[in-house]
Design a protein around this motif. Structure first.
Motif, PDB file in Angstrom:
ATOM      1  N   LYS A  23       0.441  11.478   8.411  1.00 51.35           N
ATOM      2  CA  LYS A  23       0.265  10.952   7.051  1.00 51.35           C
ATOM      3  C   LYS A  23       1.571  11.038   6.264  1.00 51.35           C
ATOM      4  N   TYR A  24       2.256  12.167   6.356  1.00 46.81           N
ATOM      5  CA  TYR A  24       3.523  12.328   5.636  1.00 46.81           C
ATOM      6  C   TYR A  24       4.584  11.395   6.199  1.00 46.81           C
ATOM      7  N   SER A  25       4.565  11.194   7.506  1.00 46.43           N
ATOM      8  CA  SER A  25       5.542  10.295   8.119  1.00 46.43           C
ATOM      9  C   SER A  25       5.382   8.867   7.591  1.00 46.43           C
ATOM     10  N   LYS A  26       4.152   8.391   7.523  1.00 42.30           N
ATOM     11  CA  LYS A  26       3.911   7.038   7.012  1.00 42.30           C
ATOM     12  C   LYS A  26       4.313   6.906   5.547  1.00 42.30           C
ATOM     13  N   ALA A  27       3.998   7.954   4.750  1.00 44.86           N
ATOM     14  CA  ALA A  27       4.348   7.909   3.327  1.00 44.86           C
ATOM     15  C   ALA A  27       5.862   7.895   3.128  1.00 44.86           C
ATOM     16  N   LEU A  28       6.572   8.658   3.936  1.00 42.40           N
ATOM     17  CA  LEU A  28       8.033   8.692   3.824  1.00 42.40           C
ATOM     18  C   LEU A  28       8.660   7.379   4.277  1.00 42.40           C
ATOM     19  N   GLU A  29       8.128   6.798   5.328  1.00 45.43           N
ATOM     20  CA  GLU A  29       8.668   5.522   5.808  1.00 45.43           C
ATOM     21  C   GLU A  29       8.479   4.409   4.783  1.00 45.43           C
ATOM     22  N   LYS A  30       7.393   4.484   4.003  1.00 46.28           N
ATOM     23  CA  LYS A  30       7.197   3.519   2.930  1.00 46.28           C
ATOM     24  C   LYS A  30       8.257   3.667   1.846  1.00 46.28           C
ATOM     25  N   ARG A  31       8.867   4.843   1.777  1.00 46.36           N
ATOM     26  CA  ARG A  31       9.945   5.089   0.813  1.00 46.36           C
ATOM     27  C   ARG A  31      11.306   4.845   1.446  1.00 46.36           C
ATOM     28  N   ASN A  32      11.323   4.122   2.552  1.00 44.65           N
ATOM     29  CA  ASN A  32      12.566   3.767   3.255  1.00 44.65           C
ATOM     30  C   ASN A  32      13.315   4.991   3.773  1.00 44.65           C
TER      31      ASN A  32
END
Length: 309
Positions: A23-32
């Motif tokens: 979940k944290y990985s996906k959220a961080l990737e959305k923040r480039n």
């Protein structure tokens, strides 16, 4: 804090820990943000791959698990020395981790990190190396090993429980010889772990010091010793015909110590830097909560604590 490159480790074999890491990985990737993620455990060490794959400075390491997972991150990332956010998911005591409840809102947590709304706790580390030869130009016989809790010198055998005879030298002077199960050289952080179990002293993690504690010594006079952080501790296994004594770092096997070799322990030139999200963070509260430090059995009212005098 800029979140451009983040590594995420989760406790191997723990499904909830892995789920939150994803979940944290996906959220961080959305923040480039570039994210490297992998399991951490007894048989899983993702950090060599992480360190060989990063292209820029590591801004943050997020660790989901317990104290063992946090220790592995601090140990393996010692030279890179990123900020570490350790979250207690699937852990037990949670001495080094932040409560899971504070990190359940992923976007709010990442906003706090990017806005620098956190404290940083810096903890002293140790490094150890196996040496051979004289004092002037000793030969290194191993890599450098880092630890956040303790360096331990003790024997290991699959078919018996060998007793060790260890000679300890501090800053060139022989202090004592110990016969027993081994010797612990710990940081203040590690004083509440293996050292405490071996009846060593509890040292506040805000201090810089080295704590030397014999493990089950065959002598009533063997006592723990607290020494300055700049000291050099050398430990020789004596009387061995075969290599049974091992060097351990934070409970993980480092290497074998052969007859004639010694372990040299010093303060590391790097610190473990943990992010603190809790508004009220107290070492003494942690001792009471995690180690059940009850103190006296009879409690008296103190009517003078908040007095006007």
């Amino acid at each position: 804090m800029e979140l451009k490159q983040v590594i995420i480790a989760y406790k191997a074999g723990e499904s909830e820990s892995k789920a939150w890491a994803e979940k944290y990985s996906k959220a961080l990737e959305k923040r480039n943000c570039k994210v490297l993620m992998g399991p951490s455990g007894f048989k899983d060490n993702p950090y060599p791959v992480f360190l060989s794959s990063v292209t820029n400075q590591i801004d943050l390491a997020i660790v989901f698990g317990g104290d063992g997972t946090a220790l592995a991150a601090a140990r393996e990332l010692a030279l890179a020395s990123p900020l570490i956010l350790a979250v207690n998911v699937g852990g037990h005591l949670g001495f080094l981790t932040e409560p899971f409840e504070l990190c359940q809102d992923i976007e709010a947590t990442l906003d706090r990190l990017e806005s620098d709304l956190y404290a940083i706790q810096r903890r002293m580390m140790l490094q150890a190396q196996v040496l051979e030869g004289g004092r002037i130009k000793p030969q290194p016989m191993s890599d450098r090993f880092f630890c956040l809790n303790e360096i331990c010198v003790k024997p290991a055998s699959i078919d018996r429980m060998p007793t060790s005879i260890l000679e300890m030298e501090v800053d060139g002077e022989v202090v004592d010889q110990f016969q027993g199960d081994g010797l612990i050289v710990s940081t203040p952080t590690g004083s509440t772990c293996y050292t405490a179990s071996a009846n060593g002293p509890i040292v506040h993690p805000g201090m810089e010091a080295m704590v030397i504690t014999p493990i089950c010594p065959l002598s009533l006079s063997s006592r723990p010793l607290v020494i300055p952080p700049g000291s050099v501790v050398n430990v020789w296994p004596l009387g061995e015909q075969e290599p049974v004594t091992k060097l351990w770092t934070d409970g993980s096997l480092g290497t074998t110590i052969w007859p004639g070799q010694r372990v040299s322990v010093t303060m590391a030139n790097c610190l473990a830097k943990f992010i603190i999200l809790r508004e009220e963070h107290s070492f003494y509260h942690t001792l009471r909560e995690k180690l059940s430090w009850a103190g006296t059995r009879i409690h008296y009212d103190n009517e003078h604590r908040n007095g006007s005098n």
